[in-house]
Design an enzyme around this catalytic site. Structure first.
Site, PDB file in Angstrom:
ATOM      1  N   SER A   8      28.872 100.683   2.636  1.00 45.35           N
ATOM      2  CA  SER A   8      29.130 100.004   3.899  1.00 45.35           C
ATOM      3  C   SER A   8      27.814  99.558   4.529  1.00 45.35           C
ATOM      4  O   SER A   8      26.753 100.115   4.256  1.00 45.35           O
ATOM      5  CB  SER A   8      29.855 100.950   4.870  1.00 45.35           C
ATOM      6  OG  SER A   8      29.938 100.395   6.169  1.00 45.35           O
ATOM      7  N   HIS A   9      27.899  98.557   5.397  1.00 42.64           N
ATOM      8  CA  HIS A   9      26.727  98.122   6.150  1.00 42.64           C
ATOM      9  C   HIS A   9      26.339  99.136   7.219  1.00 42.64           C
ATOM     10  O   HIS A   9      25.198  99.133   7.688  1.00 42.64           O
ATOM     11  CB  HIS A   9      27.006  96.779   6.830  1.00 42.64           C
ATOM     12  CG  HIS A   9      27.020  95.618   5.885  1.00 42.64           C
ATOM     13  ND1 HIS A   9      28.008  95.417   4.946  1.00 42.64           N
ATOM     14  CD2 HIS A   9      26.143  94.595   5.727  1.00 42.64           C
ATOM     15  CE1 HIS A   9      27.753  94.311   4.272  1.00 42.64           C
ATOM     16  NE2 HIS A   9      26.624  93.798   4.712  1.00 42.64           N
ATOM     17  N   SER A  10      27.290  99.968   7.614  1.00 39.73           N
ATOM     18  CA  SER A  10      27.065 100.897   8.716  1.00 39.73           C
ATOM     19  C   SER A  10      27.210 102.338   8.251  1.00 39.73           C
ATOM     20  O   SER A  10      28.267 102.729   7.742  1.00 39.73           O
ATOM     21  CB  SER A  10      28.073 100.621   9.842  1.00 39.73           C
ATOM     22  OG  SER A  10      28.071 101.650  10.794  1.00 39.73           O
ATOM     23  N   ASP A  68      32.749  97.468   2.092  1.00 39.43           N
ATOM     24  CA  ASP A  68      33.268  96.744   3.242  1.00 39.43           C
ATOM     25  C   ASP A  68      33.067  95.235   3.097  1.00 39.43           C
ATOM     26  O   ASP A  68      33.932  94.561   2.543  1.00 39.43           O
ATOM     27  CB  ASP A  68      32.740  97.302   4.564  1.00 39.43           C
ATOM     28  CG  ASP A  68      31.224  97.332   4.700  1.00 39.43           C
ATOM     29  OD1 ASP A  68      30.529  96.757   3.846  1.00 39.43           O
ATOM     30  OD2 ASP A  68      30.734  97.923   5.671  1.00 39.43           O
ATOM     31  N   SER A  71      27.945  91.441   1.333  1.00 36.63           N
ATOM     32  CA  SER A  71      26.732  91.896   0.664  1.00 36.63           C
ATOM     33  C   SER A  71      26.854  93.330   0.166  1.00 36.63           C
ATOM     34  O   SER A  71      26.075  93.750  -0.690  1.00 36.63           O
ATOM     35  CB  SER A  71      25.516  91.758   1.586  1.00 36.63           C
ATOM     36  OG  SER A  71      25.652  92.569   2.730  1.00 36.63           O
TER      37      SER A  71
END
Length: 242
Positions: A8-10, A68, A71
């Site tokens: 995930s990005h987060s 997600d 990228s």
């Protein structure tokens, strides 16, 4: 047992998704790793971190990656080229949160990589059914057993229960039931006798949720195998809330 990696990005989002899944399905013997964010406060994905997470999650049976946004997929694909040793890895097209819950249930029940991936990629079926939406193109329109007059030709144990659990078979109780049935040596089919939905296999969280079982509905269950009677008792316990 299959390992899982959340990309995930987060980092906080990934941790929250894992916390939700493991709260719904406690004590699953599944290795879940996180490769998320550039640090605790910076959004982004890192292919090296994903590769490290794959290595940490793999116990020899393969690893499923749940991602997600765009990228995250690119980082996961790049990570495969960075691995020092071969790993059996599949990138999952399923939704991150629902897919993770479904994958954790399937992996905890001993499913192989292909089976776990199928569960994760079908994780929105229950939401579609609840909203009255048609299944996606190419997806199953109904369970393979649907339309049959009996759940199993000659079940060793069968019963019909009124569901008195105040939450029906939504989320937590459904996950609890699937986890319990997955640990038994029995084949179990479930059908919502009130709405006619099903039958569906009792070891599939995504399929059980499509039954839309509410409090007051009648749940039909049939089981075969050495622990068929115990499986019936597990269904009785969950549907009664005890």
């Amino acid at each position: 047992m299959i390992g899982l990696v959340v990309v995930s990005h987060s980092r906080s989002l990934a941790r929250a998704a894992v916390a939700l899944a493991t709260e719904l399905l406690p004590a699953q013997p599944v290795r879940v790793e996180i490769a998320a964010g550039l640090d605790d406060h910076t959004l982004g994905t890192d292919a090296v971190a994903v590769a490290d997470a794959i290595t940490a999650a793999d116990t020899g049976d393969g690893v499923l990656l749940l991602m997600d946004l765009g990228s995250a997929v690119l980082s996961a694909e790049t990570a495969l080229d960075l691995l020092d040793t071969p790993h059996d890895v599949r990138l999952c097209a399923g939704p991150l949160v629902e897919g993770l819950v479904a994958a954790l249930a399937a992996a905890g029940g001993g499913g192989d990589l292909a089976a776990v991936a199928r569960e994760a990629e079908s994780a929105l079926d229950a939401k579609r059914a609840q909203l009255g939406a048609p299944p996606p193109p190419g997806g199953p329109a109904a369970d393979d057993h649907a339309g049959s007059d009996t759940l199993i030709g000659r079940p060793q144990a069968d019963a019909v229960f009124e569901v008195t659990n105040e939450h029906g078979l939504h989320a937590r109780p459904a996950a609890e039931l699937v986890s319990a049935l997955g640990a038994l040596d029995a084949e179990v089919l479930l059908r919502n006798a009130t709405t006619g939905a099903g039958p569906v296999p009792g070891n599939s969280l995504t399929r059980v949720l499509t039954l839309g079982v509410l409090p007051g509905h009648r749940l039909e269950v049939a089981a075969t195998g050495p622990e068929a009677a115990l499986a019936i008792e597990q269904v009785r316990a969950v549907t009664s809330g005890h």
